[in-house]
Design a protein around this motif. Sequence first.
Motif, PDB file in Angstrom:
ATOM      1  N   ALA A 138      10.276  -0.757  -0.758  1.00 51.91           N
ATOM      2  CA  ALA A 138      10.655  -1.677  -1.833  1.00 51.91           C
ATOM      3  C   ALA A 138       9.494  -1.864  -2.793  1.00 51.91           C
ATOM      4  O   ALA A 138       8.330  -1.666  -2.438  1.00 51.91           O
ATOM      5  CB  ALA A 138      11.070  -3.030  -1.262  1.00 51.91           C
ATOM      6  N   VAL A 139       9.841  -2.274  -3.998  1.00 51.00           N
ATOM      7  CA  VAL A 139       8.845  -2.587  -5.019  1.00 51.00           C
ATOM      8  C   VAL A 139       9.307  -3.841  -5.753  1.00 51.00           C
ATOM      9  O   VAL A 139      10.503  -4.054  -5.945  1.00 51.00           O
ATOM     10  CB  VAL A 139       8.635  -1.392  -5.982  1.00 51.00           C
ATOM     11  CG1 VAL A 139       9.892  -1.072  -6.763  1.00 51.00           C
ATOM     12  CG2 VAL A 139       7.475  -1.629  -6.910  1.00 51.00           C
ATOM     13  N   GLY A 140       8.345  -4.697  -6.127  1.00 54.72           N
ATOM     14  CA  GLY A 140       8.638  -5.902  -6.895  1.00 54.72           C
ATOM     15  C   GLY A 140       7.928  -5.835  -8.230  1.00 54.72           C
ATOM     16  O   GLY A 140       6.721  -5.609  -8.283  1.00 54.72           O
ATOM     17  N   ARG A 141       8.687  -6.035  -9.305  1.00 57.52           N
ATOM     18  CA  ARG A 141       8.142  -5.946 -10.661  1.00 57.52           C
ATOM     19  C   ARG A 141       8.259  -7.293 -11.356  1.00 57.52           C
ATOM     20  O   ARG A 141       9.232  -8.013 -11.180  1.00 57.52           O
ATOM     21  CB  ARG A 141       8.905  -4.897 -11.464  1.00 57.52           C
ATOM     22  CG  ARG A 141       8.735  -3.495 -10.914  1.00 57.52           C
ATOM     23  CD  ARG A 141       9.617  -2.494 -11.686  1.00 57.52           C
ATOM     24  NE  ARG A 141       9.466  -1.160 -11.170  1.00 57.52           N
ATOM     25  CZ  ARG A 141       8.530  -0.300 -11.562  1.00 57.52           C
ATOM     26  NH1 ARG A 141       7.670  -0.637 -12.482  1.00 57.52           N
ATOM     27  NH2 ARG A 141       8.468   0.896 -11.032  1.00 57.52           N
ATOM     28  N   GLY A 147       9.150  -3.812 -15.699  1.00 55.14           N
ATOM     29  CA  GLY A 147       7.918  -4.597 -15.713  1.00 55.14           C
ATOM     30  C   GLY A 147       6.845  -3.998 -14.816  1.00 55.14           C
ATOM     31  O   GLY A 147       7.095  -3.070 -14.033  1.00 55.14           O
ATOM     32  N   PRO A 148       5.644  -4.534 -14.911  1.00 58.86           N
ATOM     33  CA  PRO A 148       4.547  -4.034 -14.079  1.00 58.86           C
ATOM     34  C   PRO A 148       4.785  -4.319 -12.599  1.00 58.86           C
ATOM     35  O   PRO A 148       5.319  -5.377 -12.235  1.00 58.86           O
ATOM     36  CB  PRO A 148       3.320  -4.780 -14.598  1.00 58.86           C
ATOM     37  CG  PRO A 148       3.853  -5.988 -15.284  1.00 58.86           C
ATOM     38  CD  PRO A 148       5.223  -5.641 -15.774  1.00 58.86           C
ATOM     39  N   VAL A 149       4.385  -3.380 -11.752  1.00 58.26           N
ATOM     40  CA  VAL A 149       4.532  -3.532 -10.302  1.00 58.26           C
ATOM     41  C   VAL A 149       3.525  -4.567  -9.813  1.00 58.26           C
ATOM     42  O   VAL A 149       2.327  -4.446 -10.067  1.00 58.26           O
ATOM     43  CB  VAL A 149       4.334  -2.188  -9.572  1.00 58.26           C
ATOM     44  CG1 VAL A 149       4.351  -2.395  -8.058  1.00 58.26           C
ATOM     45  CG2 VAL A 149       5.389  -1.190  -9.994  1.00 58.26           C
ATOM     46  N   ALA A 150       4.035  -5.585  -9.109  1.00 64.99           N
ATOM     47  CA  ALA A 150       3.181  -6.632  -8.559  1.00 64.99           C
ATOM     48  C   ALA A 150       2.995  -6.474  -7.053  1.00 64.99           C
ATOM     49  O   ALA A 150       1.913  -6.709  -6.520  1.00 64.99           O
ATOM     50  CB  ALA A 150       3.763  -8.011  -8.867  1.00 64.99           C
ATOM     51  N   VAL A 151       4.070  -6.097  -6.352  1.00 60.99           N
ATOM     52  CA  VAL A 151       4.038  -5.950  -4.893  1.00 60.99           C
ATOM     53  C   VAL A 151       4.898  -4.756  -4.492  1.00 60.99           C
ATOM     54  O   VAL A 151       5.821  -4.368  -5.216  1.00 60.99           O
ATOM     55  CB  VAL A 151       4.552  -7.221  -4.169  1.00 60.99           C
ATOM     56  CG1 VAL A 151       3.598  -8.377  -4.339  1.00 60.99           C
ATOM     57  CG2 VAL A 151       5.942  -7.609  -4.633  1.00 60.99           C
ATOM     58  N   ARG A 152       4.584  -4.207  -3.347  1.00 61.85           N
ATOM     59  CA  ARG A 152       5.434  -3.149  -2.784  1.00 61.85           C
ATOM     60  C   ARG A 152       5.302  -3.217  -1.267  1.00 61.85           C
ATOM     61  O   ARG A 152       4.342  -3.767  -0.732  1.00 61.85           O
ATOM     62  CB  ARG A 152       5.071  -1.774  -3.336  1.00 61.85           C
ATOM     63  CG  ARG A 152       3.709  -1.301  -2.969  1.00 61.85           C
ATOM     64  CD  ARG A 152       3.451   0.113  -3.514  1.00 61.85           C
ATOM     65  NE  ARG A 152       2.086   0.461  -3.215  1.00 61.85           N
ATOM     66  CZ  ARG A 152       1.230   0.944  -4.100  1.00 61.85           C
ATOM     67  NH1 ARG A 152       1.604   1.188  -5.320  1.00 61.85           N
ATOM     68  NH2 ARG A 152       0.004   1.220  -3.728  1.00 61.85           N
ATOM     69  N   ALA A 153       6.296  -2.625  -0.600  1.00 63.93           N
ATOM     70  CA  ALA A 153       6.279  -2.669   0.867  1.00 63.93           C
ATOM     71  C   ALA A 153       7.010  -1.473   1.442  1.00 63.93           C
ATOM     72  O   ALA A 153       7.922  -0.920   0.825  1.00 63.93           O
ATOM     73  CB  ALA A 153       6.936  -3.953   1.362  1.00 63.93           C
ATOM     74  N   ASP A 154       6.588  -1.103   2.618  1.00 65.34           N
ATOM     75  CA  ASP A 154       7.296  -0.128   3.451  1.00 65.34           C
ATOM     76  C   ASP A 154       7.681  -0.876   4.716  1.00 65.34           C
ATOM     77  O   ASP A 154       6.940  -1.741   5.193  1.00 65.34           O
ATOM     78  CB  ASP A 154       6.405   1.067   3.790  1.00 65.34           C
ATOM     79  CG  ASP A 154       6.107   1.914   2.576  1.00 65.34           C
ATOM     80  OD1 ASP A 154       7.053   2.217   1.827  1.00 65.34           O
ATOM     81  OD2 ASP A 154       4.935   2.260   2.360  1.00 65.34           O
TER      82      ASP A 154
END
Length: 194
Positions: A138-141, A147-154
Amino acid sequence: MSGRNTALTPPADATAPVRHPDAPAPGELLGAHYEHCFGCGGDQPHGLHLESRAGEGVRVTAEFTVRPAHQGAPGLAHGGVLATALDETLGSLNWLLRVIAVTGRLETDYLRPVPVGTVLYLEAEVTAVAGRKIYSTAVGRIGGPEGPVAVRADALFIEVKVDHFIENGRPEEIRAAMAEPDQVRRARAFEVNP
């Protein structure tokens, strides 16, 4: 995947995920799986109230607005709240597979601060399945899908039977969830973490 945990790397014999034929249609709002869930439930006054929508394939999108109750440092989202948003979004993917699964592992990267008042736009997809193991990312923008990527997770989710919750949950909540007359809502109540 340099620097990533090997537990989050699908084995060589993993297969591509297959969207269940009865999964919600792309664009459909998934709704809260359980009204008391901190991530998506409407009955949690300080919860995230995260709303997920089915996407194409085995993908979902979600968003939530960072409120003052979600801050860690002054004016910024708490990292644990951001991890919760990612976990909730990743967990909703299992509804597209029509399996009950719990978070086995979640590895989160924080790339930029997320201010209070920000709408965090999340995208998640299942990347592989190996037996009971479901691999996803997942990715959070900030502000929207571009928008710019703020967080991501596996993440690694593990498929379980409903007995997992019956044996480990508080009896009064389990009884209330099992008494839900709507079969779909009853099943969805058990889409939670271990």
